[in-house]
Design an enzyme around this catalytic site. Structure first.
Site, mmCIF file in Angstrom:
data_model
loop_
_atom_site.group_PDB
_atom_site.id
_atom_site.type_symbol
_atom_site.label_atom_id
_atom_site.label_comp_id
_atom_site.label_asym_id
_atom_site.label_seq_id
_atom_site.Cartn_x
_atom_site.Cartn_y
_atom_site.Cartn_z
ATOM 1 N N LYS A 105 -25.616 80.248 48.197
ATOM 2 C CA LYS A 105 -26.082 81.104 47.338
ATOM 3 C C LYS A 105 -25.352 82.465 47.566
ATOM 4 O O LYS A 105 -24.955 83.325 46.636
ATOM 5 C CB LYS A 105 -27.552 81.554 47.482
ATOM 6 N N GLY A 134 -34.187 76.214 46.506
ATOM 7 C CA GLY A 134 -34.197 74.891 47.132
ATOM 8 C C GLY A 134 -34.283 73.681 46.035
ATOM 9 O O GLY A 134 -33.467 73.164 45.686
ATOM 10 N N GLU A 190 -33.184 82.719 57.269
ATOM 11 C CA GLU A 190 -31.906 82.734 57.390
ATOM 12 C C GLU A 190 -31.208 82.856 58.686
ATOM 13 O O GLU A 190 -31.963 83.224 59.579
ATOM 14 C CB GLU A 190 -31.214 83.926 56.399
ATOM 15 N N ASP A 201 -31.337 87.873 50.455
ATOM 16 C CA ASP A 201 -31.316 86.302 50.286
ATOM 17 C C ASP A 201 -31.964 86.204 48.746
ATOM 18 O O ASP A 201 -31.256 85.648 47.708
ATOM 19 C CB ASP A 201 -32.093 85.590 51.039
ATOM 20 N N LYS A 205 -29.900 85.057 45.039
ATOM 21 C CA LYS A 205 -30.472 84.110 44.017
ATOM 22 C C LYS A 205 -30.646 84.728 42.662
ATOM 23 O O LYS A 205 -30.524 84.069 41.727
ATOM 24 C CB LYS A 205 -31.583 83.501 44.848
HETATM 25 N N1 HSE Z 1 -34.083 81.896 53.921
HETATM 26 C C1 HSE Z 1 -34.347 81.290 52.728
HETATM 27 C C2 HSE Z 1 -35.940 81.249 52.430
HETATM 28 C C3 HSE Z 1 -34.116 79.776 52.852
HETATM 29 O O1 HSE Z 1 -36.608 81.574 53.299
HETATM 30 O O2 HSE Z 1 -36.165 80.777 51.368
HETATM 31 C C4 HSE Z 1 -33.781 79.090 51.276
HETATM 32 O O3 HSE Z 1 -32.584 79.743 50.789
#
Ligand code: HSE
Length: 436
Positions: A105, A134, A190, A201, A205
């Site tokens: 991502k 995911g 992560e 994160d 996305k």
């Molecule tokens: N670290 C990310 C989460 C993993 O907690 O969703 C999936 O991208």
């Protein structure tokens, strides 16, 4: 037909899951793809740890560039993560005429424009379903399933670690730090967990989702990002008392003046389905003009759920290998020449409702002063909740829910409220969305 040879870069959680799914479902996958798909070679930093998954029949190496340069490999599957060397490997794979599947991502959000430009130049595919949420096929749903719609807005719980932390805080009254270490132990966080809890994160996305929803370039640097580190058990409990849950949402909205791109903790009514997405699960709510609201739910991380998306991408690439590159589904859903720059609104121009928590002196007239400041700025109040002062303290917590207001106006009102001698400390603000 000749089998397709995969070169897998990275044999960690998702890499191991991809090996397992490809091997276990080989028969079904061949029936779907029309030809056999075999993992020819795989790279890992530590070959002993990589052998935990069933690597029989796979050439193992620590040298990812050897795989990218191997003329027998048709598709490179990049599951290393991070920017370097993933970016160099993906660009080298494209230079060598190989299609790419990636779950990365950060790489797509930050360097996708460059990567897709190279892929177009070479007539190659770069598929990235696993990069967002995911195992939920959200990229395909927006890019293809909703292709007839004008997407009005989307809002997603797209970081499982934050959702797990907020769920535990609400259900068990646990502390933030204590839950974070559990999420790390479960393998969802992560490598650098600040990427999760600071919202980065989710912003990676969201950048991708907004691009395919609105046909705009990937622009991570324009996303407003606020994580969950400032959320206290007290706020979670007060929100609940008012009929709301706090979720870290990624929101992209087409507003009259431009596009809103924002990641922040958000109060949402507990009656909404998405408010009941708990633990590490992810969900994305997409509102199209024709279809109305649609909700996509599932596991947002983990070995096999993420592998489910990786393998679907591999099958997609295999199915279209013989098609004319000009007539494939475009990387970012819209034809490359039709990707349009649209203004991205700064957070001060965004209109939303708010939860405000203040610490007020327990004396007559204090609330009147606060509500006057809000009224003078045209900010109307939906609800007020006043609590008893904590034992031994004279200040009491007051919670206000406002109607929608432009953030710039709210900031000005908060500055005036904080200047009142009867208000102690900063005003806590959490944005609120009805998602109606
Ligand atoms: N670290 C990310 C989460 C993993 O907690 O969703 C999936 O991208």
């Amino acid at each position: 037909m000749k089998p397709i040879n995969i070169g897998l870069l990275g044999l960690g959680t998702v890499g191991g899951g991809t090996v397992s799914v490809l091997k276990r479902n080989a028969g079904e996958i061949t029936r779907r793809a029309g030809r056999e798909i075999q993992i020819r070679a795989a790279s890992a930093r530590d070959l002993e740890r990589a052998r935990i998954c069933d690597t029989e029949g796979i050439q193992l190496t620590t040298r990812s560039f050897d795989i990218v340069n191997d003329p027998d490999i048709d598709i490179i599957v990049e599951l290393i993560g991070g920017i370097s060397p993933a970016k160099e490997l993906v660009l080298a794979a494209l230079d060598n005429g190989k299609h790419v599947v990636t779950a990365n991502k950060a790489l797509i959000a930050l360097h996708g424009n460059e990567i897709f430009a190279k892929a177009r130049e070479k007539g190659l595919m770069v598929a990235f379903e696993a990069a967002v949420a995911g195992g939920i096929p959200i990229i395909k749903a927006i890019r293809e399933g909703l292709a007839g719609n004008t997407v009005e807005w989307l809002a997603g719980i797209i970081n499982g670690t934050c959702n797990f932390i907020l769920t535990e805080m609400r259900e068990k009254g646990r502390d933030f730090a204590d839950v974070l270490s559990e999420a790390q132990a479960l393998g969802y966080a992560e490598a650098d967990p600040t990427f999760d809890v600071e919202g980065i994160d989710a912003a990676h996305k969201l950048t991708i989702l907004a691009s395919i929803a609105f046909g705009i370039p990937l622009q991570f640097d324009k996303v407003y990002v606020e994580g969950i580190t400032g959320i206290t058990a007290m706020d979670v409990a007060y929100a609940e008392a008012l009929g709301y849950r706090i979720k870290l949402l990624g929101i992209a909205r087409r507003a009259p003046e431009g596009i809103e791109l924002r990641v922040h903790p958000t109060l949402i009514p507990e009656r909404r389905l998405i408010a009941n997405v708990n633990g590490v699960m992810n969900a994305v709510l997409v509102k199209g003009d024709a279809v109305g609201p649609t909700l996509y739910y599932g596991a947002g991380a983990g070995a096999e759920p993420t592998a489910s998306s990786v393998v679907a991408d591999i099958i997609d690439v295999v199915r279209t290998l013989t098609s004319d590159p000009e007539n494939r589904v475009p990387h970012l859903a819209f034809q490359p020449g039709a990707i349009a720059e649209m203004a991205i609104l700064p957070i001060t121009e965004v209109e939303t409702a708010y939860y405000l928590r203040l610490s007020a002196a327990d004396q007559p007239g204090v609330l009147a002063d606060v509500t006057r400041i809000l009224a003078n700025r045209g900010i109307s109040i939906e609800a007020i909740l006043q609590k008893e002062p904590p034992p031994g303290e004279s200040q009491l917590p007051v919670i206000l829910l406002t109607h929608k207001v432009r953030e710039r106006e709210l900031n000005a009102a908060i500055a005036l409220i904080e200047a009142l001698p009867t208000i102690g400390g900063p005003v806590k603000r959490i944005r609120m969305e009805t998602l109606g």
